[in-house]
Design a protein around this motif. Structure first.
Motif, PDB file in Angstrom:
ATOM      1  N   CYS A 185       0.902  -1.126  -0.049  1.00  0.00           N
ATOM      2  CA  CYS A 185       0.086  -0.043  -0.051  1.00  0.00           C
ATOM      3  C   CYS A 185       0.857   1.123   0.117  1.00  0.00           C
ATOM      4  O   CYS A 185       1.967   1.273   0.460  1.00  0.00           O
ATOM      5  CB  CYS A 185      -0.836  -0.015   1.086  1.00  0.00           C
ATOM      6  N   GLY A 187       0.034   3.827   1.595  1.00  0.00           N
ATOM      7  CA  GLY A 187      -0.189   4.431   2.938  1.00  0.00           C
ATOM      8  C   GLY A 187       1.372   4.559   3.736  1.00  0.00           C
ATOM      9  O   GLY A 187       2.188   3.921   3.637  1.00  0.00           O
ATOM     10  N   CYS A 203      -3.404   5.895   5.728  1.00  0.00           N
ATOM     11  CA  CYS A 203      -3.993   5.824   4.494  1.00  0.00           C
ATOM     12  C   CYS A 203      -5.434   6.631   4.457  1.00  0.00           C
ATOM     13  O   CYS A 203      -6.098   6.826   5.423  1.00  0.00           O
ATOM     14  CB  CYS A 203      -4.008   4.457   3.849  1.00  0.00           C
TER      15      CYS A 203
END
Length: 271
Positions: A185, A187, A203
């Motif tokens: 991810c 994030g 995120c």
């Protein structure tokens, strides 16, 4: 979020980023002091990207959106049909088209994206085709989206105006079944999220603050993103490992599966 708190957070973000995004589930045009928050960002030389359904786009809000701090506006056009399937969207779209034409004249540097993020939803093909035809007529533009969105999600309309299509996704929540323990991810590498109460999340999909990394009302933003929990999440993503329970249940993360495979191949065997 109170104005003083927003200014403190925006000021703390200056050494960390050039761009702030007004979204994370909320509708930014609902905020009564929306324009003053744009002015804070302009004074701090922070560029603003905004995601809105455009439903509240009246003359005063359209004027606010001409603020030089704004670098990109995303209009989530699928929202109207999802919420009001029986209502005519002509007036709604007309306001957005009128603003777009004004921006093309007065802010040719402003990126505008029309989003249709509902591929796979029931009836989406028909409603999207109808929406695309209205965009063609409303902007007097001839463009043709790719039949297969996985080949080309974004298509140029005119100027700096684009149509962006994507598949429908579910907001992650703890009640969902575990999807995977591995994944990647963006994030904590490209972005973090800050909720209205100052809660920092890793995120832009953690709208409920499940992965609460701390509150920037009581701790410095730099301390929060360098905390042991935040760094464990970040390092886990880099290794293709999902540390947090919510991340293991997130279906949106499947969009980055190719990144996971790539990171695994790049990892030394000792890891």
């Amino acid at each position: 979020m109170e104005p003083a708190h927003f200014k403190e957070i925006a000021t703390a973000a200056v050494p960390l980023t050039d761009v702030v995004c007004f979204h994370l589930m909320g509708e930014p045009l609902l905020h009564p002091q929306f324009e003053s928050y744009l002015n804070v960002c302009a004074a701090l030389r922070l560029r603003v990207e905004l995601t809105t359904n455009g439903y509240l786009l009246d003359e005063s809000r359209a004027e606010a959106l001409m603020n030089p701090a704004l670098s990109q506006i995303n209009f989530s056009l699928q929202s109207f049909e999802s919420n009001f399937p029986e209502r005519d969207n002509s007036l709604y779209l007309q306001r957005i088209f009128h603003f777009t034409e004004r921006a093309l004249r007065e802010r040719p540097d402003l990126n505008i994206t029309y989003r249709l993020w509902n591929d796979g939803a029931a009836g989406a093909r028909v409603t999207n085709d109808r929406m695309i035809e209205k965009i063609r007529q409303g902007l007097g533009a001839d463009f043709k989206p790719d039949e297969e969105i996985h080949r080309r999600k974004s298509v140029h309309i005119k100027g700096r105006v684009y149509l962006h299509r994507d598949v429908r996704f579910e907001w992650p929540h703890p009640g969902q079944p575990i999807r995977s323990t591995t994944g990647f991810c963006h994030g904590l590498s490209s972005h973090i999220g800050i909720l209205a109460d100052g809660t920092v999340v890793p995120c832009c999909l953690d709208k409920e603050g499940v992965v609460n990394l701390g509150n920037c009302g009581s701790r410095r933003l730099s301390q929060i993103i360098n905390s042991s929990r935040a760094q464990a999440i970040y390092k886990g993503f880099r290794k293709g490992i999902l540390v947090e329970d919510l991340c293991k249940r997130c279906t949106f993360i499947s969009r980055f599966d190719t990144n996971t495979h790539r990171s695994k191949k790049a990892m030394p065997q000792s890891l």
